[in-house]
Design a protein around this motif. Structure first.
Motif, PDB file in Angstrom:
ATOM      1  N   GLN A 179       0.805  -1.220   0.000  1.00  6.96           N
ATOM      2  CA  GLN A 179       0.000   0.000   0.000  1.00  6.96           C
ATOM      3  C   GLN A 179       0.842   1.276   0.000  1.00  6.96           C
ATOM      4  N   LEU A 180       2.124   1.156   0.388  1.00  5.27           N
ATOM      5  CA  LEU A 180       2.979   2.347   0.455  1.00  5.27           C
ATOM      6  C   LEU A 180       3.531   2.747  -0.910  1.00  5.27           C
ATOM      7  N   SER A 181       3.435   1.862  -1.887  1.00  5.60           N
ATOM      8  CA  SER A 181       3.950   2.162  -3.219  1.00  5.60           C
ATOM      9  C   SER A 181       2.986   3.077  -3.972  1.00  5.60           C
ATOM     10  N   ASP A 182       3.529   3.804  -4.966  1.00  9.19           N
ATOM     11  CA  ASP A 182       2.640   4.613  -5.796  1.00  9.19           C
ATOM     12  C   ASP A 182       1.869   3.704  -6.743  1.00  9.19           C
ATOM     13  N   THR A 183       0.898   4.259  -7.445  1.00 11.30           N
ATOM     14  CA  THR A 183       0.005   3.447  -8.276  1.00 11.30           C
ATOM     15  C   THR A 183       0.745   2.634  -9.322  1.00 11.30           C
ATOM     16  N   THR A 184       1.683   3.255 -10.018  1.00 13.13           N
ATOM     17  CA  THR A 184       2.401   2.555 -11.080  1.00 13.13           C
ATOM     18  C   THR A 184       3.197   1.387 -10.524  1.00 13.13           C
ATOM     19  N   ASN A 185       3.872   1.590  -9.415  1.00  8.08           N
ATOM     20  CA  ASN A 185       4.643   0.509  -8.806  1.00  8.08           C
ATOM     21  C   ASN A 185       3.744  -0.604  -8.299  1.00  8.08           C
ATOM     22  N   ARG A 186       2.573  -0.256  -7.797  1.00  6.54           N
ATOM     23  CA  ARG A 186       1.639  -1.282  -7.338  1.00  6.54           C
ATOM     24  C   ARG A 186       1.161  -2.150  -8.505  1.00  6.54           C
ATOM     25  N   ILE A 187       0.880  -1.512  -9.632  1.00  7.39           N
ATOM     26  CA  ILE A 187       0.441  -2.272 -10.803  1.00  7.39           C
ATOM     27  C   ILE A 187       1.566  -3.166 -11.308  1.00  7.39           C
ATOM     28  N   LEU A 188       2.784  -2.645 -11.339  1.00  4.93           N
ATOM     29  CA  LEU A 188       3.930  -3.446 -11.764  1.00  4.93           C
ATOM     30  C   LEU A 188       4.084  -4.684 -10.892  1.00  4.93           C
ATOM     31  N   THR A 189       3.976  -4.504  -9.584  1.00  4.57           N
ATOM     32  CA  THR A 189       4.120  -5.619  -8.652  1.00  4.57           C
ATOM     33  C   THR A 189       3.027  -6.655  -8.864  1.00  4.57           C
ATOM     34  N   ALA A 190       1.789  -6.197  -9.019  1.00  9.79           N
ATOM     35  CA  ALA A 190       0.662  -7.107  -9.209  1.00  9.79           C
ATOM     36  C   ALA A 190       0.796  -7.898 -10.507  1.00  9.79           C
ATOM     37  N   CYS A 191       1.143  -7.221 -11.585  1.00 14.38           N
ATOM     38  CA  CYS A 191       1.252  -7.889 -12.884  1.00 14.38           C
ATOM     39  C   CYS A 191       2.430  -8.859 -12.922  1.00 14.38           C
ATOM     40  N   ASN A 192       3.545  -8.475 -12.316  1.00 11.77           N
ATOM     41  CA  ASN A 192       4.698  -9.368 -12.268  1.00 11.77           C
ATOM     42  C   ASN A 192       4.358 -10.644 -11.516  1.00 11.77           C
ATOM     43  N   ALA A 193       3.670 -10.509 -10.385  1.00 12.90           N
ATOM     44  CA  ALA A 193       3.312 -11.680  -9.583  1.00 12.90           C
ATOM     45  C   ALA A 193       2.379 -12.609 -10.349  1.00 12.90           C
TER      46      ALA A 193
END
Length: 292
Positions: A179-193
């Motif tokens: 939750q501490l990441s910005d939106t773009t980083n959150r999407i990157l993390t979700a898609c990578n996983a």
């Protein structure tokens, strides 16, 4: 109900779809995966019963609050449907169940290639050549190519940020603090996983080991990470900046999941993975339902 109507009897190796013919994945959370006399079914937290056609699924991603019975696992494996355990919305990848094979000829070849320094480097070069089609990599060391890739990815982030007019301060992710990441980083993390989960399932299904790679090492799933780098530009990086702009910076996990799934299906990811692995490792071609 008569035996011929049972899924575990009905499905045969010959009738199973190949990897490329299957739907990539289905994500489930807060419910129970079990089997009755005719099918695998998902019972959600509201008591709804949803039959799952496991013979047409490549992998089931089980999220938080989910349980699974022994019979459900057995039936899924009989249908060559892998099961992976992931965090909420597949943000974290925890583990994957192995789909057993009759023999290990592809694994044996993979180990032989990885253990031979020259052949292993050749495969690594072939993987990097996909991202650097115009570069002469014949004399490049693995370290040098990894350095090139790092520069390419950082430049790609800047390029996509400019293209979609999205602010970008760099790739940042702290495990356990999504939750501490910005939106773009959150999407990157979700898609990578999500990508890792699908690739892990595909690698197992094709008779290889995700634990033995040619570029990455010292990590849980080196081959999965090697392969993921071939697809991240479209399925993670471009998607992240595109969705950041589309959602006006407000993260919406449902929109992200839908777009990732749309792109994975549109590019026929499973077909691409199978072809890439066969091309890179030169293993025996194998149908999704034909065990080695």
């Amino acid at each position: 109900m008569v035996a011929r109507n049972r899924l575990i009897v009905k499905v045969t190796r010959e009738s199973l779809p190949r990897v490329k013919d299957k739907y990539p994945f289905i994500y489930l959370e807060r419910g129970r995966l079990e089997v009755d006399d005719s099918s695998v079914k998902w019972i959600d937290a509201d008591g709804q019963v949803i039959p799952l056609p496991v013979a047409t699924l490549n992998t089931i991603l089980l999220g938080p609050g989910s349980t699974v019975t022994h019979d459900a696992v057995k039936t899924a494996v009989a249908a060559n449907c892998s099961i992976s355990w992931v965090g909420e919305d597949s943000l974290l990848f925890y583990a994957a169940g192995f789909v057993p094979t009759a023999d290990a000829r592809n694994i044996k070849r993979q180990v032989e290639l990885a253990a031979d320094p020259e052949r292993s480097l050749e495969i690594a070069r072939a993987m990097f050549q996909r991202r650097f089609p115009d570069a002469d990599l014949s004399e490049r060391t693995l370290s040098a190519m990894m350095g090139m890739e790092g520069h390419r990815v950082r430049a790609l982030y800047r390029e996509k940020a400019e293209l979609y007019q999205v602010g970008w301060k760099g790739r940042r992710f702290t495990p356990g603090k999504f939750q501490l990441s910005d939106t773009t980083n959150r999407i990157l993390t979700a898609c990578n996983a999500a990508l890792y989960g699908i690739l892990c399932s595909s690698v197992h299904a094709l008779g290889y080991l995700p634990h033995i790679g040619f570029i990455h090492s010292g990590s849980p799933l080196p081959l999965v990470y090697d392969l993921a780098d071939l697809y991240k530009e479209h399925l993670s990086i471009d998607l992240a900046f595109h969705m950041t702009r589309q959602m006006a910076g407000q993260y919406d996990k449902h929109e992200v999941s839908a777009e990732f799934r749309r792109r994975a299906v549109e590019m026929n990811l499973l077909d691409q993975v199978e072809r890439d692995i066969e091309t890179l490792l030169g293993g025996k071609k194998r149908g999704r339902g034909r065990r080695q």
